[in-house]
Scaffold this active site. Structure first.
Site, PDB file in Angstrom:
ATOM      1  N   LYS A  62      18.213 -29.085 -25.096  1.00  0.00           N
ATOM      2  CA  LYS A  62      17.284 -30.035 -25.537  1.00  0.00           C
ATOM      3  C   LYS A  62      17.319 -30.527 -26.675  1.00  0.00           C
ATOM      4  O   LYS A  62      16.977 -32.143 -26.970  1.00  0.00           O
ATOM      5  CB  LYS A  62      15.922 -29.368 -25.264  1.00  0.00           C
ATOM      6  CG  LYS A  62      15.408 -28.962 -23.855  1.00  0.00           C
ATOM      7  CD  LYS A  62      14.346 -27.923 -23.880  1.00  0.00           C
ATOM      8  CE  LYS A  62      14.076 -27.548 -22.250  1.00  0.00           C
ATOM      9  NZ  LYS A  62      12.979 -26.540 -22.365  1.00  0.00           N
ATOM     10  N   HIS A 109      10.091 -12.521 -28.776  1.00  0.00           N
ATOM     11  CA  HIS A 109       9.929 -11.939 -27.496  1.00  0.00           C
ATOM     12  C   HIS A 109       8.586 -11.311 -27.677  1.00  0.00           C
ATOM     13  O   HIS A 109       8.044 -11.039 -28.842  1.00  0.00           O
ATOM     14  CB  HIS A 109      10.870 -10.897 -27.451  1.00  0.00           C
ATOM     15  CG  HIS A 109      12.197 -10.879 -27.494  1.00  0.00           C
ATOM     16  ND1 HIS A 109      12.861 -10.790 -28.954  1.00  0.00           N
ATOM     17  CD2 HIS A 109      13.185 -11.533 -26.944  1.00  0.00           C
ATOM     18  CE1 HIS A 109      14.115 -10.850 -28.817  1.00  0.00           C
ATOM     19  NE2 HIS A 109      14.417 -11.396 -27.773  1.00  0.00           N
TER      20      HIS A 109
END
Length: 131
Positions: A62, A109
């Site tokens: 991206k 995470h």
């Protein structure tokens, strides 16, 4: 000098399902060095590592604007942890952004939420003499 940024969020359980459904998933997503690091992880840490690499590679794609597919493969991008656990990105072949000076990756995470979030920041030389 300019910067390019890419951000991605992935579900860890979705990546686990993809591995279970597609026997070649690991070969398509990870380099040999990444597979070696993955093999040292067990249980939830195994899928957490895999999801983070998948997501970080999406973030890189991206940031460059290439996307994954026609011009860039997952294995053109490698994210390895150093001896302190800090991820570093290495880019191969045609997926390397021209004039890129520095590339940083951040991985977060949240097992409770089944999520991994990643961000890639690429510093690019514009050719501006004032940089």
């Amino acid at each position: 000098m300019s910067f390019r940024i890419g951000i991605d969020i992935e579900s860890i359980s979705d990546i686990k399902t993809a591995v279970e459904k597609h026997s070649r998933f690991l070969d398509k997503v990870l380099t040999e060095s990444e597979k070696k690091q993955l093999s040292q992880r067990k249980g939830a840490a195994y899928y957490e590592y895999l999801a983070s690499r998948f997501s970080a590679k999406e973030s890189y794609a991206k940031a460059t604007g290439f996307g994954i597919g026609k011009h860039v493969n997952f294995t053109d991008i490698e994210i390895l942890d150093d001896e302190y656990g800090k991820p570093a990105i290495n880019v191969f072949r045609k997926s390397r952004l021209i004039n890129a000076k520095n590339c940083q990756v951040s991985i977060s995470h949240k097992l409770k939420l089944d999520l991994v979030a990643t961000e890639v920041l690429i510093e690019v030389e514009d050719g501006n003499s004032n940089s």
